[in-house]
Design an enzyme around this catalytic site. Structure first.
Site, PDB file in Angstrom:
ATOM      1  N   LYS A 333       0.866  -1.177   0.000  1.00 25.35           N
ATOM      2  CA  LYS A 333       0.000   0.000   0.000  1.00 25.35           C
ATOM      3  C   LYS A 333       0.904   1.229   0.000  1.00 25.35           C
ATOM      4  O   LYS A 333       2.050   1.166   0.450  1.00 25.35           O
ATOM      5  CB  LYS A 333      -0.898   0.018   1.237  1.00 25.35           C
ATOM      6  CG  LYS A 333      -1.877  -1.140   1.322  1.00 25.35           C
ATOM      7  CD  LYS A 333      -2.718  -1.010   2.572  1.00 25.35           C
ATOM      8  CE  LYS A 333      -3.619  -2.213   2.756  1.00 25.35           C
ATOM      9  NZ  LYS A 333      -4.423  -2.103   4.002  1.00 25.35           N
ATOM     10  N   HIS A 336       1.021   6.846   2.600  1.00 28.06           N
ATOM     11  CA  HIS A 336       0.212   8.049   2.480  1.00 28.06           C
ATOM     12  C   HIS A 336       0.375   8.928   3.717  1.00 28.06           C
ATOM     13  O   HIS A 336       1.032   8.556   4.690  1.00 28.06           O
ATOM     14  CB  HIS A 336      -1.260   7.700   2.225  1.00 28.06           C
ATOM     15  CG  HIS A 336      -1.918   6.932   3.320  1.00 28.06           C
ATOM     16  ND1 HIS A 336      -2.387   7.529   4.461  1.00 28.06           N
ATOM     17  CD2 HIS A 336      -2.190   5.611   3.447  1.00 28.06           C
ATOM     18  CE1 HIS A 336      -2.934   6.624   5.249  1.00 28.06           C
ATOM     19  NE2 HIS A 336      -2.826   5.448   4.663  1.00 28.06           N
ATOM     20  N   HIS A 339       0.072   7.745   7.300  1.00 24.09           N
ATOM     21  CA  HIS A 339       1.153   7.045   7.992  1.00 24.09           C
ATOM     22  C   HIS A 339       2.147   8.013   8.637  1.00 24.09           C
ATOM     23  O   HIS A 339       3.052   7.600   9.360  1.00 24.09           O
ATOM     24  CB  HIS A 339       1.946   6.169   7.007  1.00 24.09           C
ATOM     25  CG  HIS A 339       1.180   4.987   6.491  1.00 24.09           C
ATOM     26  ND1 HIS A 339       0.885   4.833   5.163  1.00 24.09           N
ATOM     27  CD2 HIS A 339       0.656   3.925   7.123  1.00 24.09           C
ATOM     28  CE1 HIS A 339       0.208   3.698   5.001  1.00 24.09           C
ATOM     29  NE2 HIS A 339       0.056   3.137   6.177  1.00 24.09           N
TER      30      HIS A 339
END
Length: 778
Positions: A333, A336, A339
């Site tokens: 993932k 982004h 995080h």
């Protein structure tokens, strides 16, 4: 999990830590270590010695900390726990046995007995009468089993070191003793080297603590209370004003019998001023204290200049190990902005703990196992494109993940396919594991790139895949839970009922035998304690997981592990967009890499508006990137971490107000003053010209930084450092409006430049604590 220590942890296990106060200056202990380096012994130079100050300046005894797993070079780390040895004699004996046996351990028993007697005599020399008896014996040292430094060979023992230590700390009391010390240091230069090392550490004493100690001594004299009890009660006042005083003490906290207000008045009447303390005044139940600020000024600036990037650090965490788990994104993932918080807060915690003397091990515990990988694989088989994967693997996998989640909402059978695929992974299917490994490898490469941009690195990459259901460490934990009768079968799953603790029912193992996150976390904690013997372990994870960590810590407690109380969850709120919470599954996510690129471009545009300054910057892309990242980080860490906040582009990029770019501007402005001054700061500077109120306010702010570091080391709130950095920057700005360096008389220019350099060092240290790279130009 990797089985090898990090470099920092290896150095930690191969080092003794010695902390002392001005009252317990560790001359003898350090001398024993230094002499070991020049002695003929198989064990010479096989460990390091870290020196630091105890916070309590009145502490009567030094502390030697032997870290868990301590070993000498050439040996394997031991399995022993951390040990703290208190007292000069105890510490010196340990060092001698370990490194310099000729000082004590290898002596004949009768000589050891004489050394022991001397060590006891020195330890008991707590008044002038006993001290004078010992010093008088140095007129004829050999009559009392001490060395004569004028004769060879010079066979030193711990007795000589202890008496030398005592005499060195009480010079000018006995002429013969002073002569013996001088002759001994001439005959054994290693002693002079040891003394210099101790004196260097003593010179780093926190200036405000010196005033606290002065206040403490006087209050102890008046009340009869112990200095170690009073010292932590003396509080520094900031910001200061004429009415509040420089320090204060809440009289009720002294626990004296009687009316606190009357006791405060009594203390005021009996308090004697000193060269450091100008006056005291009772104010209700408080005693307010004013100091002679010129002494603060004269002591503070030279110490900041000498300590540089070490200014503000302390040794409170000596000999301790902290594991800090943070960031921990899910593999395949994107990294982004959601995080971001765990990453920069975790990095801040690492920096803060190290500034407080701890050894840290940082862990990125990746979400690299679980049904979501089955879901991603199913999605990739349906929507994946090899060309797109090669071109931009992270974004392509993200697109696939969002698509398959949307489809699974309409078609629950997709989840069954995902569970079946993950089951093949757990069974070791070659094809299934091959695709999983590809996703993992591609993601880690991208993560490292992003971490590098935000000035973050990890000692260890671990992950959930290290704790699979069939792994021995996991099975051992499950068996222990069964043996303790904690694990119960409930509808085919293994659970722990914690309703009596108001924690509900915790699922450890699913019906199909797969481990839940909680079970893997229990196994990971157990393995980490075995491996690292940590003194605390911090999980930096969002507040949405509060319940999970309460369950985890309670399970560890119920398992009877003594270190359960050393585990800590440092939580934080969410980053929100204008449309609500950011979510990977919905696809409404702001990619951190896009944000970094965007702010870099925006900052470059701003910088180019001033062509002259832009031409002076050697690496404008790096500078723009750093300013942008500073803006992001200050916006994130500006409030208490448990609060949610909205991601605000305009606020983040602004140079006006309390923003990241403003802090970088303040630092570069101070650097510019140093560059343009046209002279170097003299080795000795008279600080007397710094008499203005704005200078006093700036010096007060610089002086409090060590207190901030110590407090933040307990609170773990980055906003405290951010707030301090803004206070310091505002104080600098006020000074710069009034106090110029250029075109001033030399004595004034030198004093002001020294003050501005001290401010620049302190602001730079605060920024580095936050994980920010201070810029010299922008």
């Amino acid at each position: 999990m990797a089985s090898e220590d990090t470099m920092l942890l290896t150095q930690h296990k191969n080092a003794l830590c010695l902390a002392f106060s001005p009252r317990s200056a560790a001359y003898a202990e350090v001398a024993a270590y230094v002499l070991s380096a020049s002695a003929t012994t198989a064990r010479q130079c096989q460990c390091q010695l870290r020196l630091g100050l105890l916070r309590d300046l009145a502490a009567p005894h030094s502390q030697l900390i032997v870290p868990a797993g301590f070993f000498l070079a050439g040996q394997q780390p031991s399995d022993k726990d951390r040990v703290v040895l208190t007292g000069k004699s105890t510490a010196a004996r340990f060092v001698s046995r370990l490194l310099a046996p000729q000082l004590y351990a290898s002596l004949a028993l009768d000589k050891q007995a004489k050394v022991d007697q001397w060590l006891d005599d020195v330890r008991q020399a707590t008044d002038d009468a006993k001290l004078n008896v010992i010093l008088a014996k140095l007129e004829k040292p050999q009559q009392f089993a001490l060395v004569d430094p004028t004769k060879s060979p010079l066979n030193l023992t711990l007795a000589d070191l202890a008496v030398w230590d005592l005499a060195r700390q009480h010079t000018s009391k006995n002429k013969a003793a002073d002569q013996w010390v001088a002759a001994l240091e001439k005959a054994a230069p290693a002693l002079k080297d040891a003394a210099a090392q101790v004196d260097q550490v003593l010179a780093t004493t926190h200036v405000l603590d010196e005033y606290r100690f002065e206040i403490t001594k006087e209050l102890a004299r008046i009340t009869g209370l112990g200095e170690d009890f009073i010292f932590p009660l003396v509080e520094n006042k900031y910001p200061k004003d004429a009415a509040s005083g420089d320090f204060s003490i809440a009289v009720p906290r002294m626990k004296l019998p009687g009316s606190p207000a009357e006791i405060a008045k009594d203390l005021e009447s009996k308090f004697t001023a000193s060269p450091k303390i100008s006056s005291v005044k009772a104010s209700g139940v408080f005693l307010k204290i004013w100091i002679h600020n010129h002494l603060l000024r004269d002591r503070l600036i030279p110490r900041v200049l000498n300590q540089g990037e070490k200014y503000g650090q302390n040794s409170s965490g000596f000999g301790k190990v902290s594991l800090v788990e943070f960031s921990s994104p899910n593999i395949a993932k994107p990294f982004h902005v959601g995080h971001l918080r765990s990453t920069i807060i975790g990095n801040f915690i690492e920096n803060t703990l190290q500034a407080n003397g701890w050894t840290t091990v940082t862990i990125n515990y990746l979400g690299d196992w679980g049904k979501q990988f089955g879901l991603l694989a199913v999605g990739y088989l349906k929507h994946g494109n090899e060309e797109a994967l090669e071109k931009d693997p992270i974004r392509h996998l993200f697109e696939v993940y969002v698509k398959i989640n949307a489809e699974a909402t309409e078609n629950p059978a997709i989840h069954d396919e995902a569970r079946a695929y993950f089951a093949r992974m757990e069974e070791g299917g070659t094809e299934a594991l091959g695709m999983w490994k590809k996703f993992v490898d591609l993601s880690i490469v991208k993560y490292r790139e992003i971490y590098g941009r935000v000035n973050v690195s990890f000692d260890l990459y671990s992950g959930e895949s290290h704790f699979r259901a069939q792994d021995k460490c996991v099975r051992d934990v499950v068996q222990k839970l069964k043996d303790l009768d904690l694990l119960k079968l409930d509808q085919g799953a293994q659970v722990i009922n914690m309703e009596e603790y108001k924690l509900g029912v915790a699922i450890i193992e699913k019906r199909d035998g797969g481990m839940m996150y909680l079970g893997r976390d229990v196994a990971a904690a157990v393995e980490r304690q075995k491996e690292y013997k940590f003194d605390n372990m911090i999980y930096v994870v969002g507040s949405q997981q509060d319940h999970h960590f309460k369950q985890l810590f309670k399970i560890l407690e119920l398992m009877g592990v003594p270190w359960a109380e050393k585990c800590q969850h440092v939580n934080f709120g969410m980053i929100k967009s204008k449309d609500g919470n950011m979510s990977t599954r919905k696809g409404t996510v702001v990619f951190l890499e896009d944000i970094l690129d965007n702010v870099q471009e925006s900052m470059l545009e701003v910088m180019k508006r001033n062509e002259a300054k832009f031409a002076q910057i050697q690496n404008p892309t790096f500078v723009a990137d750093t300013i942008g990242i500073t803006g992001i980080m200050i916006q994130d860490m500006g409030s208490r971490r448990n609060k949610d906040y909205e991601f605000n582009w305009d606020r983040m990029l602004a140079f006006e107000g309390d923003t990241g770019p403003y802090l970088q501007y303040a630092h570069t402005r101070l650097c510019s003053i140093e560059r343009k001054a046209g002279f170097d700061i003299p080795a000795t500077v008279d600080m007397a010209p710094l008499t203005e109120p704005v200078a006093a306010a700036l010096l007060d702010c610089i002086a409090m930084y060590p207190d901030v570091v110590r407090e933040v080391g307990v609170q773990l709130e980055p906003c405290s450092i951010v707030s301090y950095a803004f206070r310091l920057s505002h104080a600098v700005s006020n000074c710069l409006e009034e106090l110029y360096v250029m075109n001033q008389p030399p004595e004034i220019a030198s004093a002001r430049l020294a003050m501005y350099k001290a401010a620049r060092i302190t602001l730079g240290n605060a920024l580095r604590a936050l994980g920010i790279v201070p810029l010299d130009r922008m």
